[in-house]
Design an enzyme around this catalytic site. Structure first.
Site, PDB file in Angstrom:
ATOM      1  N   ASN A 181      53.707  10.301  38.386  1.00 44.08           N
ATOM      2  CA  ASN A 181      53.572  11.320  37.337  1.00 44.08           C
ATOM      3  C   ASN A 181      54.899  12.080  37.189  1.00 44.08           C
ATOM      4  OD1 ASN A 181      52.433  12.866  35.362  1.00 44.08           O
ATOM      5  ND2 ASN A 181      50.774  13.673  36.611  1.00 44.08           N
ATOM      6  N   HIS A 220      45.201  21.757  39.313  1.00 38.55           N
ATOM      7  CA  HIS A 220      44.248  20.659  39.150  1.00 38.55           C
ATOM      8  C   HIS A 220      42.796  21.121  39.174  1.00 38.55           C
ATOM      9  CE1 HIS A 220      47.616  17.847  39.831  1.00 38.55           C
ATOM     10  NE2 HIS A 220      46.819  16.952  39.287  1.00 38.55           N
TER      11      HIS A 220
END
Length: 427
Positions: free
Chosen positions: A297, A328
């Site tokens: 990522n 998250h």
């Protein structure tokens, strides 16, 4: 037909972005520069309402608040924006946890999609606010005429709500975004169709691999009487299936941006300009956890480094993974996964520092890289399973299979090295 129906059922977000590809090509080939900002922003709003329905307000409200703050205090906007955006995002993450674990009510898939888009919006808003704080970008609202106000507001709205990045990254800075828009008219990227076609073939290959792995997992359920190696291979295959979802999503997002003319270098012949979140073959070939972490990522990793790591004077690595846990969603599995990730990256730094001077011969380096690759694959599998399952189920799965010993072994090795170093220092 089996693969196509499986794709539609199991990867709705991937298919939604594939549907957007014709609109991206229309944007690139047909529109003039005067209408591009308007189409990007209006297209993003329509897409949000169409895919998220009422939950699209999760995106529209923070965009409105950001523009409001920007119009009053453009230079000191970062701290306010960061606090408000993270509080807003955290509220909805906690709301989802309440629905799942307390009231035991099903959570709408549209809410999950809105939350995912909200996380990406947080990246773009904080990236722009940091640019303003560091004076890399200057944005001033001139209310003297509607035309000048629109010339400032439309590019800003199109950056925050562009239909090419609403459902998936990659993250680019506001300056990059503006240069891409201007570059489409002045120097169009060469062979856009060829680049997009090759990327679609890569996505198809990844999904074929994932489909085969899913068939393997379904027909080889772990047996208590089976050897430990079989359990490890089964869990590793499950972790790889979950990771391939990310690689496919990143590649189709990159493909969508390229179809719209974004992500090409000015002085190259079709090379991407950093608009990529990760390549399957390069990332999965990593033989160290720290290298994997930088490649995985990619644009998010760079955003976290800029937002947290470089700004923290004490324990920057721990603070970076801690903020990533917060961003998250603060689920139990997230806590286990990101704690393990931070500890194993720290262990990797110390182990590599200790062993690297001893790798004097080629066969030692080859052996070290091979063992490092296996170790990295096992740890990444543990992290992904803990994060993706989110609750105790992922941790239970890791606790009954030998694969969970790999991160524990790394952490134990880290403790031994730190203890040994401390003894040597005190002597």
């Amino acid at each position: 037909m089996g693969l196509i129906s499986w794709l539609v059922e199991q990867h709705q977000l991937l298919m939604q972005q594939c549907v957007l590809l014709p609109f991206a090509f229309l944007f690139y080939f047909l529109l003039t520069s005067d209408f591009r900002y308007l189409v990007l922003s209006v297209g993003g709003c329509v897409l949000a309402v169409f895919t998220m329905r009422l939950y699209s307000v999760l995106l529209f409200i923070p965009v409105f608040v950001f523009i409001l703050l920007l119009s009053f205090a453009p230079c000191s906007v970062h701290n306010w924006v960061f606090g408000i955006q993270m509080l807003w995002q955290t509220f909805w993450h906690l709301f989802v946890q309440y629905r799942e674990y307390c009231s035991r009510e099903p959570v709408s898939i549209r809410l999950f999609l809105a939350l995912s888009s909200l996380m990406l919006l947080t990246q773009r808003i904080t990236s722009l606010s940091m640019d303003l704080q560091e004076k890399r970008v200057m944005i001033t609202f001139n209310a003297s005429s509607k035309r000048k106000l629109c010339e400032t507001l439309l590019p800003l709205m199109s950056y925050l709500l562009s239909f090419t990045t609403l459902l998936g990254g990659p993250l680019c800075s506001y300056g990059q975004f503006m240069s891409f828009i201007q570059g489409i008219s002045h120097k169009p990227p060469p062979n856009t169709l060829g680049v997009v076609f090759l990327q679609l073939m890569q996505v198809l290959l990844l999904e074929v691999i994932r489909f085969c792995l899913v068939c393997f997992i379904k027909h080889n359920v772990p047996d208590p009487s089976c050897a430990a190696l079989c359990d490890i291979l089964w869990v590793w295959a499950l972790g790889l299936v979950l990771r391939i979802q990310y690689y496919s999503h990143w590649r189709i997002s990159e493909c969508l941006n390229n179809a719209a003319g974004f992500g090409f270098c000015e002085n190259s012949s079709g090379d991407q300009s950093g608009l990529s979140d990760g390549d399957f073959w390069t990332t999965e070939a990593s033989s160290r956890m720290s290298v994997f972490s930088r490649r995985w990522n990619n644009t998010t990793a760079l955003w976290l480094r800029r937002l947290v790591y470089r700004r923290c004077k004490h324990f920057p690595l721990l603070m970076t993974f801690g903020f990533s846990l917060w961003w998250h969603g603060l689920h139990f599995g997230h806590f286990v996964g990101f704690s393990t990730w931070a500890a194993t990256v720290t262990a990797d730094y110390h182990v590599h520092k200790y062993l690297h001077p001893k790798l004097s011969s080629p066969w030692r380096r080859v052996l070290y890289n091979c063992l490092g690759w296996i170790n990295t694959q096992m740890i990444v599998t543990c992290v992904v399973l803990a994060v993706e399952f989110r609750n105790m189920s992922g941790v239970r799965l890791l606790s009954v299979t030998p694969i969970g010993l790999f991160p524990l072994g790394n952490i134990l090795l880290l403790v031994i090295l730190l203890t040994t170093s401390a003894i040597v220092v005190f002597r």
